[in-house]
Motif scaffolding. Structure first.
Motif, PDB file in Angstrom:
ATOM      1  N   SER B 173      34.309  44.034  55.284  1.00  0.00           N
ATOM      2  CA  SER B 173      35.181  44.329  56.529  1.00  0.00           C
ATOM      3  C   SER B 173      35.566  43.067  57.351  1.00  0.00           C
ATOM      4  O   SER B 173      34.611  42.943  58.239  1.00  0.00           O
ATOM      5  CB  SER B 173      34.634  45.606  57.297  1.00  0.00           C
ATOM      6  N   VAL B 174      36.585  42.427  57.153  1.00  0.00           N
ATOM      7  CA  VAL B 174      37.673  42.495  56.206  1.00  0.00           C
ATOM      8  C   VAL B 174      37.698  41.643  55.035  1.00  0.00           C
ATOM      9  O   VAL B 174      37.232  40.371  55.118  1.00  0.00           O
ATOM     10  CB  VAL B 174      39.159  42.507  56.961  1.00  0.00           C
ATOM     11  N   GLY B 175      37.943  42.157  53.822  1.00  0.00           N
ATOM     12  CA  GLY B 175      37.667  41.322  52.787  1.00  0.00           C
ATOM     13  C   GLY B 175      37.868  42.180  51.601  1.00  0.00           C
ATOM     14  O   GLY B 175      39.138  42.244  50.900  1.00  0.00           O
ATOM     15  N   GLY B 176      37.201  43.308  51.509  1.00  0.00           N
ATOM     16  CA  GLY B 176      37.406  44.251  50.160  1.00  0.00           C
ATOM     17  C   GLY B 176      36.066  44.700  49.479  1.00  0.00           C
ATOM     18  O   GLY B 176      35.133  44.424  50.284  1.00  0.00           O
ATOM     19  N   VAL B 177      36.409  45.157  48.617  1.00  0.00           N
ATOM     20  CA  VAL B 177      35.285  45.747  47.579  1.00  0.00           C
ATOM     21  C   VAL B 177      34.902  44.737  46.639  1.00  0.00           C
ATOM     22  O   VAL B 177      35.964  44.132  45.843  1.00  0.00           O
ATOM     23  CB  VAL B 177      35.354  47.062  47.024  1.00  0.00           C
ATOM     24  N   TYR B 178      33.679  44.328  46.492  1.00  0.00           N
ATOM     25  CA  TYR B 178      33.261  43.516  45.386  1.00  0.00           C
ATOM     26  C   TYR B 178      32.052  44.178  44.611  1.00  0.00           C
ATOM     27  O   TYR B 178      31.356  44.752  45.365  1.00  0.00           O
ATOM     28  CB  TYR B 178      32.623  42.258  46.102  1.00  0.00           C
ATOM     29  N   VAL B 179      31.985  43.906  43.381  1.00  0.00           N
ATOM     30  CA  VAL B 179      30.911  44.486  42.506  1.00  0.00           C
ATOM     31  C   VAL B 179      30.437  43.449  41.826  1.00  0.00           C
ATOM     32  O   VAL B 179      31.126  42.460  41.143  1.00  0.00           O
ATOM     33  CB  VAL B 179      31.683  45.460  41.560  1.00  0.00           C
ATOM     34  N   THR B 180      29.093  43.467  41.513  1.00  0.00           N
ATOM     35  CA  THR B 180      28.524  42.787  40.447  1.00  0.00           C
ATOM     36  C   THR B 180      27.646  43.925  39.497  1.00  0.00           C
ATOM     37  O   THR B 180      27.201  44.695  39.915  1.00  0.00           O
ATOM     38  CB  THR B 180      27.217  41.783  41.088  1.00  0.00           C
ATOM     39  N   GLU B 181      27.862  43.222  38.299  1.00  0.00           N
ATOM     40  CA  GLU B 181      27.276  44.018  37.049  1.00  0.00           C
ATOM     41  C   GLU B 181      25.913  43.316  36.590  1.00  0.00           C
ATOM     42  O   GLU B 181      25.260  43.682  35.636  1.00  0.00           O
ATOM     43  CB  GLU B 181      28.109  44.305  36.138  1.00  0.00           C
ATOM     44  N   ASP B 182      25.660  42.098  36.980  1.00  0.00           N
ATOM     45  CA  ASP B 182      24.587  41.158  36.662  1.00  0.00           C
ATOM     46  C   ASP B 182      23.558  40.861  37.562  1.00  0.00           C
ATOM     47  O   ASP B 182      23.257  39.695  37.717  1.00  0.00           O
ATOM     48  CB  ASP B 182      25.297  40.016  35.792  1.00  0.00           C
ATOM     49  N   GLY B 183      23.419  41.710  38.586  1.00  0.00           N
ATOM     50  CA  GLY B 183      22.340  41.478  39.846  1.00  0.00           C
ATOM     51  C   GLY B 183      22.708  40.392  40.517  1.00  0.00           C
ATOM     52  O   GLY B 183      21.965  40.018  41.264  1.00  0.00           O
ATOM     53  N   GLY B 184      24.222  39.974  40.618  1.00  0.00           N
ATOM     54  CA  GLY B 184      24.385  39.046  41.648  1.00  0.00           C
ATOM     55  C   GLY B 184      24.761  37.823  41.477  1.00  0.00           C
ATOM     56  O   GLY B 184      25.255  37.075  41.910  1.00  0.00           O
ATOM     57  N   GLU B 185      24.668  37.816  39.971  1.00  0.00           N
ATOM     58  CA  GLU B 185      25.003  36.256  39.511  1.00  0.00           C
ATOM     59  C   GLU B 185      26.551  35.906  39.525  1.00  0.00           C
ATOM     60  O   GLU B 185      27.058  35.001  39.690  1.00  0.00           O
ATOM     61  CB  GLU B 185      24.604  36.177  38.001  1.00  0.00           C
ATOM     62  N   SER B 186      27.364  37.121  39.399  1.00  0.00           N
ATOM     63  CA  SER B 186      28.967  37.115  39.305  1.00  0.00           C
ATOM     64  C   SER B 186      29.470  38.265  40.104  1.00  0.00           C
ATOM     65  O   SER B 186      28.739  39.532  39.886  1.00  0.00           O
ATOM     66  CB  SER B 186      29.272  36.811  38.138  1.00  0.00           C
ATOM     67  N   TRP B 187      30.438  38.042  40.784  1.00  0.00           N
ATOM     68  CA  TRP B 187      31.111  39.169  41.551  1.00  0.00           C
ATOM     69  C   TRP B 187      32.487  39.212  41.259  1.00  0.00           C
ATOM     70  O   TRP B 187      33.350  38.362  40.860  1.00  0.00           O
ATOM     71  CB  TRP B 187      30.872  38.880  42.994  1.00  0.00           C
ATOM     72  N   GLN B 188      33.176  40.431  41.255  1.00  0.00           N
ATOM     73  CA  GLN B 188      34.368  40.873  41.028  1.00  0.00           C
ATOM     74  C   GLN B 188      35.029  41.614  41.972  1.00  0.00           C
ATOM     75  O   GLN B 188      34.680  42.442  42.347  1.00  0.00           O
ATOM     76  CB  GLN B 188      34.484  41.609  39.615  1.00  0.00           C
ATOM     77  N   ALA B 189      36.184  41.257  42.613  1.00  0.00           N
ATOM     78  CA  ALA B 189      36.899  42.034  43.549  1.00  0.00           C
ATOM     79  C   ALA B 189      37.529  42.994  43.242  1.00  0.00           C
ATOM     80  O   ALA B 189      38.145  43.028  42.040  1.00  0.00           O
ATOM     81  CB  ALA B 189      37.933  41.197  44.462  1.00  0.00           C
ATOM     82  N   ARG B 190      37.349  44.258  43.716  1.00  0.00           N
ATOM     83  CA  ARG B 190      37.757  45.413  43.071  1.00  0.00           C
ATOM     84  C   ARG B 190      38.492  46.248  44.052  1.00  0.00           C
ATOM     85  O   ARG B 190      37.925  47.162  44.603  1.00  0.00           O
ATOM     86  CB  ARG B 190      36.707  46.434  42.316  1.00  0.00           C
ATOM     87  N   ASN B 191      39.800  45.962  44.165  1.00  0.00           N
ATOM     88  CA  ASN B 191      40.472  46.539  45.190  1.00  0.00           C
ATOM     89  C   ASN B 191      42.075  47.182  44.983  1.00  0.00           C
ATOM     90  O   ASN B 191      42.603  47.403  45.779  1.00  0.00           O
ATOM     91  CB  ASN B 191      40.786  45.643  46.469  1.00  0.00           C
ATOM     92  N   ARG B 192      42.107  47.343  43.463  1.00  0.00           N
ATOM     93  CA  ARG B 192      43.607  47.602  43.124  1.00  0.00           C
ATOM     94  C   ARG B 192      43.605  49.222  43.475  1.00  0.00           C
ATOM     95  O   ARG B 192      43.004  49.991  43.355  1.00  0.00           O
ATOM     96  CB  ARG B 192      43.622  47.454  41.808  1.00  0.00           C
ATOM     97  N   GLY B 193      45.069  49.322  43.988  1.00  0.00           N
ATOM     98  CA  GLY B 193      45.175  50.813  44.656  1.00  0.00           C
ATOM     99  C   GLY B 193      44.905  50.938  46.094  1.00  0.00           C
ATOM    100  O   GLY B 193      45.543  52.087  46.692  1.00  0.00           O
ATOM    101  N   LEU B 194      44.247  50.031  46.555  1.00  0.00           N
ATOM    102  CA  LEU B 194      44.239  49.941  48.221  1.00  0.00           C
ATOM    103  C   LEU B 194      45.280  49.247  48.719  1.00  0.00           C
ATOM    104  O   LEU B 194      46.167  48.580  48.090  1.00  0.00           O
ATOM    105  CB  LEU B 194      42.898  49.233  48.570  1.00  0.00           C
ATOM    106  N   TYR B 195      45.716  49.526  49.866  1.00  0.00           N
ATOM    107  CA  TYR B 195      46.613  48.808  50.618  1.00  0.00           C
ATOM    108  C   TYR B 195      46.349  48.381  52.151  1.00  0.00           C
ATOM    109  O   TYR B 195      45.322  49.249  52.572  1.00  0.00           O
ATOM    110  CB  TYR B 195      48.128  49.526  50.519  1.00  0.00           C
ATOM    111  N   ALA B 196      46.886  47.457  52.474  1.00  0.00           N
ATOM    112  CA  ALA B 196      46.562  47.170  54.014  1.00  0.00           C
ATOM    113  C   ALA B 196      47.692  46.759  54.574  1.00  0.00           C
ATOM    114  O   ALA B 196      48.514  45.952  54.435  1.00  0.00           O
ATOM    115  CB  ALA B 196      45.723  45.874  53.947  1.00  0.00           C
ATOM    116  N   ASP B 197      48.086  47.677  55.853  1.00  0.00           N
ATOM    117  CA  ASP B 197      49.583  47.484  56.197  1.00  0.00           C
ATOM    118  C   ASP B 197      49.665  46.416  57.196  1.00  0.00           C
ATOM    119  O   ASP B 197      50.751  46.107  57.626  1.00  0.00           O
ATOM    120  CB  ASP B 197      49.952  48.919  56.868  1.00  0.00           C
ATOM    121  N   TYR B 198      48.345  45.489  57.436  1.00  0.00           N
ATOM    122  CA  TYR B 198      48.478  44.560  58.399  1.00  0.00           C
ATOM    123  C   TYR B 198      48.725  43.348  57.706  1.00  0.00           C
ATOM    124  O   TYR B 198      48.540  42.130  58.117  1.00  0.00           O
ATOM    125  CB  TYR B 198      47.217  44.709  59.001  1.00  0.00           C
ATOM    126  N   LEU B 199      48.768  43.420  56.079  1.00  0.00           N
ATOM    127  CA  LEU B 199      48.937  41.996  55.407  1.00  0.00           C
ATOM    128  C   LEU B 199      50.278  41.853  55.061  1.00  0.00           C
ATOM    129  O   LEU B 199      51.295  42.751  54.897  1.00  0.00           O
ATOM    130  CB  LEU B 199      48.001  42.180  54.211  1.00  0.00           C
TER     131      LEU B 199
END
Lengths: 90, 361
Positions: B173-199
Motif C-alpha cells: 500500500s500503495v503498489g498492489g498485490v504480489y504473489v510468489t509460488e516458489d518461496g520468494g524466488e520470483s513474484w507476480q503482480a496480481r491486480n487484474r480487476g482492481l481499479y484505482a480512481d487516483y491513477l
C-alpha cells in the motif's frame, strides 16, 4: 576525551546508561563507541544509513550537529557532546 | 474459544483476557510508546510487537513467556545502497514496521516482516536476524509503488498459504498485490480487476492500493481485500479480482479493516467509512458489515454499537475474527467485541489511545 551526556529518556531502554568519556575524532566515532558499550544504543540515535534520526539532536559543545547524514563533525578533546531528543507532539 | 487479545495502541500494548462472559485488560506493556502491531505466533507461543518510537525509530520486541518479559531484537535493516521507491533518490531505512507474520507450520523458525518503505524481510532463525527479500524489492514494477498517507509504500499484508508455505501473498500500500509460488524466488503482480480512481490509468497492473489483504483459511485461493477504492474478492489466488462493494446502497465500500471467517470462504467483515475524502463513519453511526455469500450482499451489524456522533475509524489491522468472536478497536479509543459473528456487540472499554491493531491470541 569527549564528555558524552545522554537525555535521561534513553535510560528507559538502557537502564545503566550514564555519562561517559570517549576517545573520538568525530561524532560518528562517539556513536560507535557508545554502541559498543551499550549494545543497540546506536540504533536509537542513528538509522541504518548512519544518519541522525529525524527527532534526535546532538550538541557538540554549544553547537547543534552540522552533518546529520555522516556525523563527521569533529570533536576536540574535552568537548561536551549531548545527545537529546527533539521536542515533538503528544 | 480464544481467551486473549493483543491490542496495539498509540500509547502501548494491552493484553485483554476473557473474564467469564466479558473481557478485561489484564496487562499493559510499553506504556506511552506507539505499538503498531502485535501478534501471537501459534507455532511457537512467542508474542511479537512492533514499536514506533517517535524519536528512536522502529523496534521489534518479542516475549517467550506470554508477555511477562520482553526482549528487544534488532529491527530489520535495509542493505547499503537501497533507495526508496518510487524515485530511488532517498536512502532506504526501516521507517515503520507494519506487520509481523509467521512462516508456515513446516518452517517454525521462519518469520516475515512488512515495512515502510516497501521492503519484505524474512528471518530463518526465529527473528534473531532478518534479510530483505530482494526479489520483491527489486520488482520491475517498483517505480509504480508510492506512499499513501505515509511518505513511502508499505507492506501491510502478508499471507502464507497453510497448505504450501512457498505460496505467499503480500499487499503493498500503495503498489498492489504480489504473489510468489516458489518461496520468494520470483513474484507476480496480481491486480487484474482492481481499479484505482487516483491513477491516470485506473486499471494499471501496479499502483493499486490494497489497505489489507487476507486469504480465507478454509480455501487460501480465496483472497479478500479492503482496498482504497472498494472491497474486492478473488477466487483464484488473485489472478482476477471482483468488486464486491455493496451495490445496494449499504455502507460497505471505503474502509481499512477486514476480517475473514476461518471456516467459511464466503464470510468476511469490514468496517466502513464514508470515503477517502470523508474518513468518518457513514452517517456518524458505527457499523460493521458482514457478507455471508462471498460479497454478493452485505448486512449492516449495528446492535450494541453507538449510532450517533461517532468519529471512529477502524485501522487496517484493527479488526479480527476467531470462530464466532470478533473484536475491533477504533481511532477514538473505543473497543468492542462480539461473540455471535457480529450480530451484537458490547463495548469493553472507552478512552484508550488510538487503536492500531487487534489480534486474537
Amino acid at each position: 576525551m569527549a564528555q558524552v551526556k545522554f537525555t535521561p529518556n534513553l535510560r528507559r531502554f538502557f537502564p545503566d546508561l550514564c555519562d561517559c568519556a570517549v576517545e573520538a575524532a568525530t561524532v560518528a566515532d562517539i556513536i560507535a563507541a557508545v554502541d559498543q558499550r551499550w549494545r543497540g544504543l546506536g540504533d536509537y540515535i542513528i538509522d541504518e544509513r548512519g544518519c541522525l534520526r529525524k527527532h534526535v539532536n546532538i550538541f557538540v559543545g554549544d553547537q547543534l550537529l552540522h552533518d546529520k547524514t555522516g556525523l563527521s563533525d569533529s570533536v576536540a578533546a574535552d568537548t561536551r557532546v549531548i545527545i537529546v531528543q527533539a521536542l515533538s507532539g503528544g | 474459544m480464544h481467551n486473549k487479545l493483543l491490542v496495539g495502541t498509540r500509547k502501548g500494548l494491552l493484553i485483554m483476557a476473557r473474564d467469564g462472559g466479558d473481557w478485561r485488560i489484564e496487562s499493559a506493556h510499553f506504556e506511552a510508546i506507539p505499538v503498531v502491531y502485535a501478534m501471537h505466533d501459534r507455532r511457537t507461543g512467542t508474542l511479537w510487537a512492533s514499536l514506533d518510537h517517535g524519536h528512536w525509530g522502529g523496534k521489534l520486541q518479542r516475549s517467550h513467556d506470554g508477555g511477562a518479559s520482553w526482549q528487544e531484537v534488532a529491527a530489520p535493516k535495509y542493505p547499503e545502497g537501497a533507495t526508496c521507491p518510487p524515485d530511488f533518490t532517498t536512502p532506504a531505512t526501516t521507517s515503520y514496521i507494519w506487520i509481523i507474520e509467521p512462516g508456515g507450520a513446516d518452517e517454525p523458525d521462519r518469520l516475515y516482516i512488512g515495512t515502510e518503505p516497501g521492503g519484505l524481510f524474512v528471518s530463518d532463525d526465529g527473528g534473531d536476524s532478518f534479510q530483505l527479500v530482494e526479489s520483491l524489492w527489486n520488482d520491475p514494477g517498483n517505480s509504480q509503488w508510492f506512499g499513501g498517507g505515509r511518505d513511502y509504500p508499505g507492506i501491510c499484508a502478508i499471507q502464507v498459504d497453510p497448505r504450501d508455505s512457498r505460496h505467499i501473498t503480500v499487499g503493498i500500500s500503495v503498489g498492489g498485490v504480489y504473489v510468489t509460488e516458489d518461496g520468494g524466488e520470483s513474484w507476480q503482480a496480481r491486480n487484474r480487476g482492481l481499479y484505482a480512481d487516483y491513477l491516470p490509468d485506473p486499471y494499471a497492473e501496479v499502483g493499486q492500493d490494497p489497505h489489507i489483504v487476507l486469504a480465507s483459511p478454509s480455501n487460501p485461493y480465496v483472497l479478500w481485500q479492503q482496498n482504497h477504492c472498494g472491497i474486492f474478492r478473488s477466487g483464484d489466488a488473485g489472478r482476477q479480482w471482483h468488486d464486491i462493494s455493496d451495490k445496494q446502497g449499504g455502507p460497505a465500500g471505503f474502509g481499512f479493516a477486514l476480517a475473514v471467517d476461518a471456516r467459511d470462504e464466503n464470510v468476511a467483515w469490514v468496517a466502513p467509512a464514508v470515503s477517502a475524502e470523508y474518513r468518518v463513519p457513514v452517517e456518524r453511526a458505527l457499523v460493521i458489515c458482514r457478507t455471508d455469500d462471498g460479497g454478493q450482499s452485505w448486512q449492516s451489524l449495528r446492535k450494541g454499537l453507538p449510532q450517533q456522533h461517532c468519529y471512529d475509524l477502524v485501522f487496517r489491522h484493527g479488526l479480527d475474527a476467531q470462530d464466532d468472536s470478533l473484536a475491533f478497536g477504533t481511532t477514538a479509543g473505543n473497543f468492542y467485541v462480539s461473540d455471535d459473528r457480529g450480530d451484537s456487540w458490547r463495548c469493553i472499554v472507552n478512552n484508550l489511545a488510538v487503536v492500531y491493531s487487534v489480534r486474537f491470541m
